[in-house]
Design an enzyme around this catalytic site. Sequence first.
Site, PDB file in Angstrom:
ATOM      1  N   ARG A 101       0.886  -1.180   0.000  1.00 24.01           N
ATOM      2  CA  ARG A 101       0.000   0.000   0.000  1.00 24.01           C
ATOM      3  C   ARG A 101       0.911   1.214   0.000  1.00 24.01           C
ATOM      4  NH1 ARG A 101      -5.343   1.435   3.474  1.00 24.01           N
ATOM      5  NH2 ARG A 101      -6.114  -0.039   1.921  1.00 24.01           N
ATOM      6  N   HIS A 128      -7.375   0.822  -6.381  1.00 22.54           N
ATOM      7  CA  HIS A 128      -7.592  -0.019  -5.194  1.00 22.54           C
ATOM      8  C   HIS A 128      -8.301  -1.302  -5.671  1.00 22.54           C
ATOM      9  CE1 HIS A 128      -7.902  -1.261  -1.187  1.00 22.54           C
ATOM     10  NE2 HIS A 128      -8.753  -0.391  -0.686  1.00 22.54           N
ATOM     11  N   GLN A 131     -10.245  -3.875  -3.319  1.00 21.78           N
ATOM     12  CA  GLN A 131     -11.537  -3.355  -2.867  1.00 21.78           C
ATOM     13  C   GLN A 131     -12.614  -3.601  -3.923  1.00 21.78           C
ATOM     14  OE1 GLN A 131     -12.326  -1.608   0.158  1.00 21.78           O
ATOM     15  NE2 GLN A 131     -14.356  -2.093  -0.616  1.00 21.78           N
ATOM     16  N   ASP A 223     -17.193   7.428  -1.645  1.00 23.59           N
ATOM     17  CA  ASP A 223     -15.935   7.284  -0.895  1.00 23.59           C
ATOM     18  C   ASP A 223     -15.626   8.651  -0.288  1.00 23.59           C
ATOM     19  OD1 ASP A 223     -13.475   6.409   0.071  1.00 23.59           O
ATOM     20  OD2 ASP A 223     -12.467   6.420  -1.881  1.00 23.59           O
ATOM     21  N   CYS A 263     -16.415   1.943   0.519  1.00 23.75           N
ATOM     22  CA  CYS A 263     -15.263   1.070   0.804  1.00 23.75           C
ATOM     23  C   CYS A 263     -14.863   1.122   2.272  1.00 23.75           C
ATOM     24  CB  CYS A 263     -14.085   1.478  -0.080  1.00 23.75           C
ATOM     25  SG  CYS A 263     -13.623   3.208   0.100  1.00 23.75           S
ATOM     26  N   ARG A 291     -13.873  -8.691   1.828  1.00 25.26           N
ATOM     27  CA  ARG A 291     -12.451  -8.467   1.583  1.00 25.26           C
ATOM     28  C   ARG A 291     -11.664  -9.729   1.929  1.00 25.26           C
ATOM     29  NH1 ARG A 291     -10.465  -3.250   1.577  1.00 25.26           N
ATOM     30  NH2 ARG A 291      -8.657  -4.316   0.700  1.00 25.26           N
TER      31      ARG A 291
END
Length: 310
Positions: A101, A128, A131, A223, A263, A291
């Site tokens: 990340r 991402h 996700q 988001d 998310c 996830r």
Amino acid sequence: MLEDFLSIHDLSPYQFSKILDFIQQIKDKPWRFRNKLKNKILAMIFQKSSLRTRVTFEVGMLQLGGEAIYLSPSDIQLGTRETPYDVGKNLERWVDGIIIRTFSHQIAVDLAQVCHIPVINGLTDLLHPCQAMADFFTLKEKLRGPANLKLAYIGDGNNVCHSLIFAAAKAGSKMRVATPPGYEPNPEILKQAEQDGRETGFSFYITNDPYEAVQEADAVYTDVWASMGQEQEKEKRTKIFAPYQVNRALMTKAKKDALFMHCLPAHRGEEVTDEVIDSAQSVVFDQAENRLPFQKAIMLSLLEKKAKNG
Ligand code: CP
Ligand code: NVA
């Protein structure tokens, strides 16, 4: 054959749909996969904060019989103490895979290029993908399936938005994005997604009007307005994005019972109201739950086989 997982763009529509099926198998019968990654070790490089991504990769690895090592920003100081190249050339001698990340997407790309072990994108400023895979699995679980589905994304044309666009292109979904002027998704991503979606039935529409975007939507996604790394723009963005809040008034313009998606982490009272995120239409914790089986699916797909070029 998939060697790294940096972007959904790199998957064929067939691979995309096979991964969704694989997530279902893992979710239905997790015990079947209990020792599949025995003796494998995953290095987890995090240059930004995380709850879901970190915990699900770590728990996933433990539940598959392997081990995960968390490397915080201060541990390795990627790019400051040591170049991504040297970090990669060290890690590949000891571990079986890396999840990263970071800020610049190019760092993840470069790392994948130099390493002979699989590299997974755990979020960059651009994308991402983990996700969006879990999100499209959630859509498949909750609705009739992602093909032809109408997904509205409201807010910043950011990393999450970009990966959702790629997923929609692979799945053949109809996607509408509403952003303030100047915050639209990256045109290069749109160009690539258009090519990806040529034969899947994907369609795409960008507007600055959130009410237009949510019309007839099966799911409404948002988001945060300021992503990690944009904290200094928070005040400015709060004003610009205010008309893009997902609230009851906006949700009523979508299909009746449209899903609400996020998310997470959410900034309640900013991009979404409590009323919407806590409503029966909200599937945010189902997305978070999913996830875990996705991280397992991608780790099994990449780490069970031999090293890249090996
Ligand atoms: N959605 C998501 O990736 O959450 P974290 O930032 O907590 O990992
Ligand atoms: N767009 C957000 C997503 C967090 C999971 C960020 O990059 O901070």
